[in-house]
Design a protein around this motif. Structure first.
Motif, PDB file in Angstrom:
ATOM      1  N   ALA A 155       0.839  -1.205   0.000  1.00 50.71           N
ATOM      2  CA  ALA A 155       0.000   0.000   0.000  1.00 50.71           C
ATOM      3  C   ALA A 155       0.869   1.249   0.000  1.00 50.71           C
ATOM      4  CB  ALA A 155      -0.931  -0.013   1.213  1.00 50.71           C
ATOM      5  N   GLU A 156       1.913   1.254   0.811  1.00 48.18           N
ATOM      6  CA  GLU A 156       2.817   2.400   0.862  1.00 48.18           C
ATOM      7  C   GLU A 156       3.535   2.609  -0.469  1.00 48.18           C
ATOM      8  OE1 GLU A 156       5.305   1.468   4.211  1.00 48.18           O
ATOM      9  OE2 GLU A 156       3.800   2.133   5.660  1.00 48.18           O
ATOM     10  N   ARG A 157       3.891   1.518  -1.134  1.00 45.93           N
ATOM     11  CA  ARG A 157       4.559   1.612  -2.430  1.00 45.93           C
ATOM     12  C   ARG A 157       3.629   2.251  -3.471  1.00 45.93           C
ATOM     13  NH1 ARG A 157       6.702  -3.041  -2.442  1.00 45.93           N
ATOM     14  NH2 ARG A 157       4.938  -4.180  -3.305  1.00 45.93           N
ATOM     15  N   ALA A 158       2.366   1.847  -3.471  1.00 44.81           N
ATOM     16  CA  ALA A 158       1.402   2.438  -4.402  1.00 44.81           C
ATOM     17  C   ALA A 158       1.247   3.928  -4.145  1.00 44.81           C
ATOM     18  CB  ALA A 158       0.049   1.734  -4.270  1.00 44.81           C
ATOM     19  N   ILE A 159       1.150   4.306  -2.880  1.00 41.83           N
ATOM     20  CA  ILE A 159       0.999   5.720  -2.524  1.00 41.83           C
ATOM     21  C   ILE A 159       2.234   6.507  -2.968  1.00 41.83           C
ATOM     22  CG2 ILE A 159       0.847   7.335  -0.593  1.00 41.83           C
ATOM     23  CD1 ILE A 159      -0.787   5.051   0.845  1.00 41.83           C
ATOM     24  N   GLU A 160       3.403   5.944  -2.724  1.00 38.48           N
ATOM     25  CA  GLU A 160       4.645   6.607  -3.127  1.00 38.48           C
ATOM     26  C   GLU A 160       4.667   6.857  -4.636  1.00 38.48           C
ATOM     27  OE1 GLU A 160       9.275   5.272  -3.421  1.00 38.48           O
ATOM     28  OE2 GLU A 160       8.228   4.824  -1.541  1.00 38.48           O
ATOM     29  N   HIS A 161       4.266   5.861  -5.411  1.00 37.55           N
ATOM     30  CA  HIS A 161       4.249   6.029  -6.871  1.00 37.55           C
ATOM     31  C   HIS A 161       3.241   7.084  -7.293  1.00 37.55           C
ATOM     32  CE1 HIS A 161       7.049   2.861  -7.965  1.00 37.55           C
ATOM     33  NE2 HIS A 161       6.460   2.085  -7.077  1.00 37.55           N
ATOM     34  N   ASP A 190      -1.570  14.798  -5.401  1.00 38.79           N
ATOM     35  CA  ASP A 190      -1.404  15.433  -4.100  1.00 38.79           C
ATOM     36  C   ASP A 190      -1.680  14.411  -2.994  1.00 38.79           C
ATOM     37  OD1 ASP A 190      -2.143  16.993  -1.640  1.00 38.79           O
ATOM     38  OD2 ASP A 190      -1.694  18.652  -3.010  1.00 38.79           O
ATOM     39  N   ARG A 191      -0.805  14.345  -2.003  1.00 35.60           N
ATOM     40  CA  ARG A 191      -0.954  13.367  -0.905  1.00 35.60           C
ATOM     41  C   ARG A 191      -2.281  13.535  -0.185  1.00 35.60           C
ATOM     42  NH1 ARG A 191      -2.212   9.952   1.846  1.00 35.60           N
ATOM     43  NH2 ARG A 191      -1.008   8.702   3.313  1.00 35.60           N
ATOM     44  N   SER A 192      -2.820  14.747  -0.134  1.00 35.16           N
ATOM     45  CA  SER A 192      -4.101  14.959   0.550  1.00 35.16           C
ATOM     46  C   SER A 192      -5.271  14.360  -0.221  1.00 35.16           C
ATOM     47  CB  SER A 192      -4.337  16.454   0.785  1.00 35.16           C
ATOM     48  OG  SER A 192      -4.497  17.124  -0.454  1.00 35.16           O
ATOM     49  N   VAL A 244      -6.061   6.036   3.088  1.00 38.73           N
ATOM     50  CA  VAL A 244      -5.716   4.678   3.480  1.00 38.73           C
ATOM     51  C   VAL A 244      -6.600   4.281   4.656  1.00 38.73           C
ATOM     52  CG1 VAL A 244      -3.859   3.157   4.272  1.00 38.73           C
ATOM     53  CG2 VAL A 244      -3.316   5.133   2.843  1.00 38.73           C
ATOM     54  N   ALA A 245      -7.122   3.057   4.603  1.00 35.99           N
ATOM     55  CA  ALA A 245      -7.967   2.555   5.692  1.00 35.99           C
ATOM     56  C   ALA A 245      -7.962   1.033   5.654  1.00 35.99           C
ATOM     57  CB  ALA A 245      -9.396   3.071   5.533  1.00 35.99           C
ATOM     58  N   ALA A 246      -8.418   0.426   6.726  1.00 36.47           N
ATOM     59  CA  ALA A 246      -8.637  -1.011   6.714  1.00 36.47           C
ATOM     60  C   ALA A 246      -9.771  -1.300   5.730  1.00 36.47           C
ATOM     61  CB  ALA A 246      -9.010  -1.498   8.107  1.00 36.47           C
ATOM     62  N   ALA A 247      -9.642  -2.369   4.969  1.00 38.81           N
ATOM     63  CA  ALA A 247     -10.674  -2.710   3.987  1.00 38.81           C
ATOM     64  C   ALA A 247     -11.946  -3.207   4.665  1.00 38.81           C
ATOM     65  CB  ALA A 247     -10.143  -3.751   3.008  1.00 38.81           C
ATOM     66  N   ASP A 248     -11.825  -3.722   5.878  1.00 37.49           N
ATOM     67  CA  ASP A 248     -12.964  -4.218   6.649  1.00 37.49           C
ATOM     68  C   ASP A 248     -13.094  -3.428   7.942  1.00 37.49           C
ATOM     69  OD1 ASP A 248     -13.561  -6.349   4.782  1.00 37.49           O
ATOM     70  OD2 ASP A 248     -11.777  -7.353   5.546  1.00 37.49           O
ATOM     71  N   ALA A 249     -13.956  -3.873   8.812  1.00 35.11           N
ATOM     72  CA  ALA A 249     -14.229  -3.144  10.047  1.00 35.11           C
ATOM     73  C   ALA A 249     -13.056  -3.171  11.032  1.00 35.11           C
ATOM     74  CB  ALA A 249     -15.477  -3.710  10.721  1.00 35.11           C
ATOM     75  N   ALA A 250     -12.275  -4.242  11.042  1.00 29.64           N
ATOM     76  CA  ALA A 250     -11.186  -4.370  12.018  1.00 29.64           C
ATOM     77  C   ALA A 250      -9.966  -3.569  11.586  1.00 29.64           C
ATOM     78  CB  ALA A 250     -10.805  -5.837  12.172  1.00 29.64           C
ATOM     79  N   ASN A 251      -9.299  -2.950  12.547  1.00 29.50           N
ATOM     80  CA  ASN A 251      -8.042  -2.267  12.278  1.00 29.50           C
ATOM     81  C   ASN A 251      -7.016  -3.322  11.887  1.00 29.50           C
ATOM     82  OD1 ASN A 251      -6.204  -0.226  12.086  1.00 29.50           O
ATOM     83  ND2 ASN A 251      -5.779  -0.125  14.268  1.00 29.50           N
ATOM     84  N   VAL A 264      -6.734   1.421  -0.262  1.00 30.53           N
ATOM     85  CA  VAL A 264      -6.170   2.707  -0.664  1.00 30.53           C
ATOM     86  C   VAL A 264      -7.078   3.277  -1.739  1.00 30.53           C
ATOM     87  CG1 VAL A 264      -4.199   3.914  -1.697  1.00 30.53           C
ATOM     88  CG2 VAL A 264      -3.809   1.989  -0.137  1.00 30.53           C
ATOM     89  N   SER A 265      -7.413   4.538  -1.599  1.00 29.26           N
ATOM     90  CA  SER A 265      -8.173   5.218  -2.645  1.00 29.26           C
ATOM     91  C   SER A 265      -7.512   6.558  -2.915  1.00 29.26           C
ATOM     92  CB  SER A 265      -9.635   5.410  -2.236  1.00 29.26           C
ATOM     93  OG  SER A 265      -9.736   6.246  -1.110  1.00 29.26           O
ATOM     94  N   ALA A 266      -7.730   7.046  -4.122  1.00 25.81           N
ATOM     95  CA  ALA A 266      -7.147   8.330  -4.512  1.00 25.81           C
ATOM     96  C   ALA A 266      -8.092   9.039  -5.455  1.00 25.81           C
ATOM     97  CB  ALA A 266      -5.793   8.123  -5.183  1.00 25.81           C
ATOM     98  N   ASP A 267      -8.250  10.324  -5.243  1.00 27.66           N
ATOM     99  CA  ASP A 267      -9.018  11.169  -6.151  1.00 27.66           C
ATOM    100  C   ASP A 267      -8.044  11.680  -7.198  1.00 27.66           C
ATOM    101  OD1 ASP A 267     -11.269  10.778  -4.593  1.00 27.66           O
ATOM    102  OD2 ASP A 267     -10.942  12.589  -3.410  1.00 27.66           O
ATOM    103  N   VAL A 268      -8.274  11.298  -8.446  1.00 29.40           N
ATOM    104  CA  VAL A 268      -7.358  11.655  -9.532  1.00 29.40           C
ATOM    105  C   VAL A 268      -8.131  12.263 -10.693  1.00 29.40           C
ATOM    106  CG1 VAL A 268      -5.722   9.835  -8.897  1.00 29.40           C
ATOM    107  CG2 VAL A 268      -7.448   9.376 -10.619  1.00 29.40           C
ATOM    108  N   SER A 269      -7.440  13.066 -11.458  1.00 35.70           N
ATOM    109  CA  SER A 269      -8.070  13.626 -12.661  1.00 35.70           C
ATOM    110  C   SER A 269      -8.274  12.492 -13.657  1.00 35.70           C
ATOM    111  CB  SER A 269      -7.204  14.728 -13.261  1.00 35.70           C
ATOM    112  OG  SER A 269      -6.013  14.174 -13.783  1.00 35.70           O
ATOM    113  N   ARG A 270      -9.241  12.661 -14.506  1.00 30.39           N
ATOM    114  CA  ARG A 270      -9.540  11.613 -15.499  1.00 30.39           C
ATOM    115  C   ARG A 270      -8.322  11.298 -16.366  1.00 30.39           C
ATOM    116  NH1 ARG A 270     -14.694  10.107 -15.033  1.00 30.39           N
ATOM    117  NH2 ARG A 270     -16.170  11.635 -14.225  1.00 30.39           N
TER     118      ARG A 270
END
Length: 102
Positions: free
Chosen positions: A19-25, A33-35, A39-46, A75-81
């Motif tokens: 996940a960190e590698r994807a974010i870095e790329h 933009d990092r903001s 990043v979050a747990a995919a399920d309810a548990a941490n 991991v999710s990211a808001d990106v331009s089309r």
């Protein structure tokens, strides 16, 4: 980012390192933009992931610490089309499963 020219890409990762590698790329190579990256747990548990990476396993062995492995990391990211294809590629190259854009 809150306009029609933006999409959200999502993927899940088995390890925190992936996940960190994807974010870095996304941030360093594709200028997202990092903001705009989340990043979050995919399920309810941490969780620290569904599996430990080699680096995390070595760190735990050396320090006696063990992170909770309870599920995948989302991991999710808001990106331009115009960035969607490159973002999807960055997710997949980092080992993402279930990559989707919406």
């Amino acid at each position: 980012m809150g306009d029609d020219s933006v999409s959200t890409i999502r993927g899940t990762f088995a390890t925190r390192e992936a996940a960190e590698r994807a974010i870095e790329h996304l941030v360093q190579e594709h200028g997202i933009d990092r903001s705009d990256v989340f990043v979050a747990a995919a399920d309810a548990a941490n969780t620290a992931g569904a599996a430990a990476s080699e680096r995390e396993t070595a760190r735990a062995e050396n320090s006696g610490l063990d992170a909770a492995l309870r599920g995948r990391i989302a991991v999710s990211a808001d990106v331009s089309r115009s960035q969607i294809a490159r973002a999807e590629q960055a997710f997949r190259e980092a080992g993402a499963a279930d990559v989707e854009t919406g």
